[in-house]
Design an enzyme around this catalytic site. Sequence first.
Site, PDB file in Angstrom:
ATOM      1  N   HIS A 356       0.823  -1.208   0.000  1.00 28.02           N
ATOM      2  CA  HIS A 356       0.000   0.000   0.000  1.00 28.02           C
ATOM      3  C   HIS A 356       0.859   1.261   0.000  1.00 28.02           C
ATOM      4  O   HIS A 356       1.858   1.335   0.718  1.00 28.02           O
ATOM      5  CB  HIS A 356      -0.902   0.001   1.233  1.00 28.02           C
ATOM      6  CG  HIS A 356      -1.712   1.252   1.389  1.00 28.02           C
ATOM      7  ND1 HIS A 356      -2.658   1.644   0.468  1.00 28.02           N
ATOM      8  CD2 HIS A 356      -1.704   2.220   2.355  1.00 28.02           C
ATOM      9  CE1 HIS A 356      -3.212   2.778   0.860  1.00 28.02           C
ATOM     10  NE2 HIS A 356      -2.645   3.157   1.989  1.00 28.02           N
ATOM     11  N   SER A 357       0.475   2.242  -0.821  1.00 27.08           N
ATOM     12  CA  SER A 357       1.070   3.572  -0.809  1.00 27.08           C
ATOM     13  C   SER A 357       2.599   3.501  -0.963  1.00 27.08           C
ATOM     14  O   SER A 357       3.102   3.024  -1.965  1.00 27.08           O
ATOM     15  CB  SER A 357       0.670   4.305   0.478  1.00 27.08           C
ATOM     16  OG  SER A 357       1.108   5.638   0.471  1.00 27.08           O
ATOM     17  N   TYR A 358       3.351   3.962   0.053  1.00 26.13           N
ATOM     18  CA  TYR A 358       4.812   3.958  -0.041  1.00 26.13           C
ATOM     19  C   TYR A 358       5.358   2.532  -0.082  1.00 26.13           C
ATOM     20  O   TYR A 358       6.479   2.302  -0.552  1.00 26.13           O
ATOM     21  CB  TYR A 358       5.426   4.711   1.137  1.00 26.13           C
ATOM     22  CG  TYR A 358       6.851   5.175   0.877  1.00 26.13           C
ATOM     23  CD1 TYR A 358       7.091   6.416   0.310  1.00 26.13           C
ATOM     24  CD2 TYR A 358       7.929   4.366   1.197  1.00 26.13           C
ATOM     25  CE1 TYR A 358       8.393   6.838   0.061  1.00 26.13           C
ATOM     26  CE2 TYR A 358       9.237   4.791   0.958  1.00 26.13           C
ATOM     27  CZ  TYR A 358       9.456   6.035   0.385  1.00 26.13           C
ATOM     28  OH  TYR A 358      10.744   6.446   0.127  1.00 26.13           O
ATOM     29  N   GLY A 360       4.381   0.366  -2.084  1.00 22.88           N
ATOM     30  CA  GLY A 360       4.557   0.088  -3.506  1.00 22.88           C
ATOM     31  C   GLY A 360       5.886   0.599  -4.014  1.00 22.88           C
ATOM     32  O   GLY A 360       6.569  -0.063  -4.809  1.00 22.88           O
ATOM     33  N   THR A 384      -1.932  -0.939  -3.817  1.00 25.63           N
ATOM     34  CA  THR A 384      -3.109  -0.138  -3.487  1.00 25.63           C
ATOM     35  C   THR A 384      -2.672   1.305  -3.267  1.00 25.63           C
ATOM     36  O   THR A 384      -1.893   1.599  -2.363  1.00 25.63           O
ATOM     37  CB  THR A 384      -3.812  -0.666  -2.216  1.00 25.63           C
ATOM     38  OG1 THR A 384      -2.923  -0.624  -1.116  1.00 25.63           O
ATOM     39  CG2 THR A 384      -4.284  -2.094  -2.433  1.00 25.63           C
TER      40      THR A 384
END
Length: 452
Positions: A356-358, A360, A384
């Site tokens: 998720h977010s960072y 990724g 995500t």
Amino acid sequence: MKKATLSSHRILSPSPPSATGTKLTPTPRLLPGCCHGRRRVRSDVPVPCRPRKCNSNLVGARIPRGKVITTARGSSTGELEGHASSRQPPQPCSWGQSSDLLSRIDLDELMKKDEPPLDFPDTLEGFEYAFNEKGQLRHIKTGEPFVFNYREDLHRWNQKRYEALGEIITKYVYELLEKDCNLKKISIPVDATENEPKSFIFMSEDALTNPQKLMVLIHGSGVVRAGQWARRLIINEDLDSGTQIPFIKRAMDEGYGVIVLNPNENYIEVEKPKTHVQSSSDSSDEPAEKRERKDKVSKETKKRRDFYEKYRNPQREKEMMQLYIRENGSPEEHAIYVWDHFIAQSAAENVFFVAHSYGGLAFVELMIQREADVKSKVTAVALTDSVHNVWHQEAGKTVREWMRENCCNWVSSSEPLDTSVESMLPDCPRVSADAYTISLELEMKSSCLPAP
């Protein structure tokens, strides 16, 4: 007596004659140095008695009702006829120099008007909150959701209270990972000494031995820790919305081993030791008078700095220093370390990531640094709201091609779930996550998954 000139003296005009024709004595000349109506007169010249005007003699233009400010400019006696303040002693005032604001402020009185103590409970029960059967945080007595503005007009205090509650929730989620999800807490670095700063991750019993499938979860940046997606959702919504627990339970039900990363646990904080600065007068050959002047300036500077710090941060908190964890000093380093020491050593033929977010971005960095190994073990990646950028991270052509085939990024959108969303980056498909809902959509690679 030497004749005065206009350039060095102010000459007052004689008083006009009275109605009776009586000749009044002219008002005497003001001698050099006079100011604002204070008169220095010759002792041999009689002066008519006149009431003194106070508009130029009083310090301060605003006088509260029923109160008279008494300080007179240059007054030798400090008494003004006709004023209630004439009984008070004179107040010294140094004109020509800026007044010392700090000496006029009562800091203790000022602090009484500031925020309450930053002392908060260290348990949910102390905050009078608990999670109900639906995983919602509710007040024990009222049943109401969490209230951020517990005290009006005290934003900093409310924020500190929120952060204190967040730390308790972090520990609470750790307990759920171990008790409800049956995960083990593994310390890293694996070869850390007893006194070395350490972090940890969570793994299922079969994480390294499961021959078929392994699920790896990576959260985003900020205050969240292992097992969390978003602290705000945990507090304001429920545990299912804000934690990784639903992902973990579903993955384990479908036969996956599980590893939960902890990429934001990069350092430990310890109190900064107090340093004793040796006085310049002890180690200098300067003349004593010069040292005294420098010390006085230094003390005044420190006094002003301390005042500013106390006003900005009335309840001075301890000064902390950060001790970084070896080979885990950033989310990117953490992802690579866990890969090298755990994921790459696992028996699973198919490894799946949910980032998720960072998280990724951390995965893309892992892909760049360990491209061949990642390609050989990773089957699919569910991102995500990932914030990765293949251009800024300088991902090569082969990495971008692999991501297009094996990754999908679910992004917040008002469109129905799995609706294609246009992307400006040539890396992986982007589809709608239907606002908050991020499901375990690894069915995009279901043909690669062995039957549970």
